[in-house]
Structure formats: C-alpha cells, structure tokens
Design an enzyme around this catalytic site. Structure first.
Site, PDB file in Angstrom:
ATOM      1  N   ARG A   1      -0.433   3.318   6.451  1.00  0.00           N
ATOM      2  CA  ARG A   1      -0.321   2.901   5.053  1.00  0.00           C
ATOM      3  C   ARG A   1       0.926   2.046   4.831  1.00  0.00           C
ATOM      4  O   ARG A   1       1.074   1.446   3.758  1.00  0.00           O
ATOM      5  CB  ARG A   1      -0.288   4.111   4.120  1.00  0.00           C
ATOM      6  CG  ARG A   1      -1.587   4.908   4.090  1.00  0.00           C
ATOM      7  CD  ARG A   1      -1.600   5.879   2.915  1.00  0.00           C
ATOM      8  NE  ARG A   1      -1.512   5.180   1.645  1.00  0.00           N
ATOM      9  CZ  ARG A   1      -2.546   4.653   0.993  1.00  0.00           C
ATOM     10  NH1 ARG A   1      -3.771   4.753   1.497  1.00  0.00           N
ATOM     11  NH2 ARG A   1      -2.372   4.025  -0.159  1.00  0.00           N
TER      12      ARG A   1
ATOM     13  N   MET B   1       0.848  -1.196   0.000  1.00  0.00           N
ATOM     14  CA  MET B   1       0.000   0.000   0.000  1.00  0.00           C
ATOM     15  C   MET B   1       0.885   1.250   0.000  1.00  0.00           C
ATOM     16  O   MET B   1       0.895   1.985  -0.962  1.00  0.00           O
ATOM     17  CB  MET B   1      -0.934  -0.028   1.204  1.00  0.00           C
ATOM     18  CG  MET B   1      -1.953   1.080   1.219  1.00  0.00           C
ATOM     19  SD  MET B   1      -3.328   0.753   2.339  1.00  0.00           S
ATOM     20  CE  MET B   1      -2.511   0.645   3.915  1.00  0.00           C
ATOM     21  N   CYS B   2       1.622   1.516   1.060  1.00  0.00           N
ATOM     22  CA  CYS B   2       2.612   2.591   1.151  1.00  0.00           C
ATOM     23  C   CYS B   2       1.990   3.979   1.227  1.00  0.00           C
ATOM     24  O   CYS B   2       0.904   4.225   0.718  1.00  0.00           O
ATOM     25  CB  CYS B   2       3.605   2.546  -0.011  1.00  0.00           C
ATOM     26  SG  CYS B   2       4.510   0.989  -0.131  1.00  0.00           S
ATOM     27  N   GLY B   3       2.705   4.875   1.876  1.00  0.00           N
ATOM     28  CA  GLY B   3       2.286   6.264   1.983  1.00  0.00           C
ATOM     29  C   GLY B   3       3.409   7.185   1.550  1.00  0.00           C
ATOM     30  O   GLY B   3       4.579   6.956   1.876  1.00  0.00           O
TER      31      GLY B   3
END
Length: 298
Positions: free
Chosen positions: A32, A1-3
């Site tokens: 995230r 997902m990552c932010g």
C-alpha cells in the site's frame, strides 16, 4: 494510497510483544506504500525520564556533538541512545524545553521526531521491513502504538514526509487521504504558536488536534471538532500518552477495519494486517463508520 496500522493493548501480558506485533502488521501493508515507513511506540512505564527523539543525516558527526552539548547545558552526562539515524535523549522533564530550544538553534540539521514521557517515533525512507529492522522495532515493549507505510502522491519521498507526525508532547497521527484546507488552517495554527517541520497536510492535522487538546479537549473531543474544521478525505489514527483514536471523514472512501477483544483494540487499512493477532478469530471485527469518533483511554 498508504497503509495504516494501530494497536492498543488492554492486556498487560501482551506489552513485551507490542513491537513485534506492530512490525508484522505494518510489513503486511507494504504494497500500500513502499516509499517510506514509520512507527510510534508508547512505552509501558510513564515514570521513565522525558524523551526527545531526533533524526540526523550524519549521525556519526551530529550525535557525539549533541551529547557533549547537552552535558554542558545540563551539567550532567547526556543519556543518548543511538538507533540508526535516530537518537533517543532521556532527561529530566524540567530540562526538556531548554534542550529542545538548544537543538533548534544550534543543531538545525537535526529533526525532532517526537517528545514526551512515553512516545518514541522512528521513521525513514524505504520498505517497512527495512525501516523496522533498522530501529529494532520488533524488540520494543509498550502499551500502544501506530504505524504507517507511505505512497507519496503530493510531496517528495523524504524522512520528514514519512508518518507518524508529532506536534505535541506524547501525541502523534498517521493519515491516509488528503486535506483540501490545510494551507489556510496552517496559517491559523502558526498564528496560534504552532511550529511546522514540513509542508505535509498530515502534519497540519496533527497540529490541529494538538491545539484542540491544549485548549482542553480530550482526544475524542478533538477528533469530533475535526469533523467541522478539516475538509477533505481522510482516515486518522491518533496516539496520545494514554489514548488511541480513529476517525474517518463523512464520505469514508479510504479502506479501514477494526477488531476488538478483551486483550486489545486493533486497526488496519485491510483485514489481512490483523489476521495474526492473538485471538483474532474471536474478535469483534467491523468497519469504522464515517464521521464517527472511536477512542480508547487507559
């Protein structure tokens, strides 16, 4: 997902607060991607010495030895500032290639995080709050910066796998998504002389942009060319010595929001990363369009 977060300052009076603002933005994106985190900071003074940032698994052993080796190589005391598992080496630009070659040959256990006149990259495994505190990011001054908190889906949770990735002087990239043609593109870039530290597809994207800019493109042109050459789904936020850019793939399935005032340009994977920025209520806020290049330069 990552932010992802990014901040490009137009108003110089905000520069003392860059590190604190970026830290708060990144910590907001913790859920995230709790595996690892990193931040790239571009200092406000381009007249400072050339800087090389390195990371070690054994700083107590490696950094004193590195300092001694640099002093012998350059004939002057080494300027090496330790920050947790990282160290920032300040030196004359004329000595940079010699020192970089020495590090790669004599200290293969060290990892080069970044190099350039203004950039410093700090990244480690763990939550953004922990990583930012380890390197005292909130106290850093600068003109612009980008950050990333990662959820590893295709590779191990390691410091090297964390973002940002830097493959050229004063250049770095953070990425949310996945590239489908990174292996073939990596082979081509290796033939062109690019060096890779990891198997991460995001490092390939960073190297691709570096290679384009080395060939004469500005940041906007390099990002535009990527629409033809990079397959997959992605949101990129990119930093250079004087610039800040954003690009989403033509499908744009990853979330993104931007805000601009006469004081700053900001990016976040979600709007909540931006809510505490000064004057955000009066900002122009929008979702960056698919396959459209956005970039700003000082």
């Amino acid at each position: 997902m990552c932010g992802i977060v990014g901040l490009f300052l137009k108003d110089s009076t905000l520069e003392p607060d860059l590190g604190a603002m970026l830290t708060a933005m990144l910590v907001t994106m913790t859920d995230r991607g709790p595996d690892s985190a990193g931040i790239a900071i571009y200092s406000e003074d381009s007249a400072k010495p050339f800087k090389i940032t390195v990371q070690s698994l054994d700083p107590a052993t490696d950094f004193p030895a590195l300092s001694d080796r640099i002093a012998k190589l350059t004939g002057a005391p080494a300027q090496l500032l330790e920050k947790g598992s990282h160290a920032v080496i300040a030196l004359a630009k004329s000595a940079a290639d010699t020192v970089l070659t020495m590090i790669r040959s004599d200290f293969p256990e060290l990892r080069i995080m970044s190099q350039g006149n203004r950039i410093e990259i700090f990244k480690e495994t763990g939550l953004p709050e922990k990583v930012a505190a380890e390197f005292s990011v909130a106290a850093m001054h600068g003109t612009h910066g980008i950050g990333h908190t990662r959820m590893a889906t295709e590779s191990a949770v390691t410091t090297l796998g964390a973002h940002p990735f830097s493959t050229g002087s004063d250049q770095c990239l953070v990425h949310n998504g996945s590239l489908s043609n990174h292996n073939s593109l990596r082979r081509k870039l290796v033939r062109d002389g690019m060096h890779f530290e990891t198997e991460n597809d995001s490092e390939v994207a960073a190297a691709y942009l570096t290679r384009r800019m080395q060939g004469g493109d500005n940041l906007g042109g390099a990002l535009q060319a990527g629409l033809d050459d990079l397959d997959g789904f992605y949101t990129f936020v990119v930093g250079t010595e004087t610039g800040f850019g954003v690009l989403r793939d033509p499908i744009a399935c990853k979330p993104a929001v931007m805000a601009e005032t006469d004081r700053f340009v900001a990016f976040g994977s979600e709007y909540r990363a931006l809510v505490d920025l000064p004057g955000i209520k009066d900002a122009r806020v929008w979702e960056p369009q698919p396959a459209k290049v956005y970039f700003w330069e000082r």
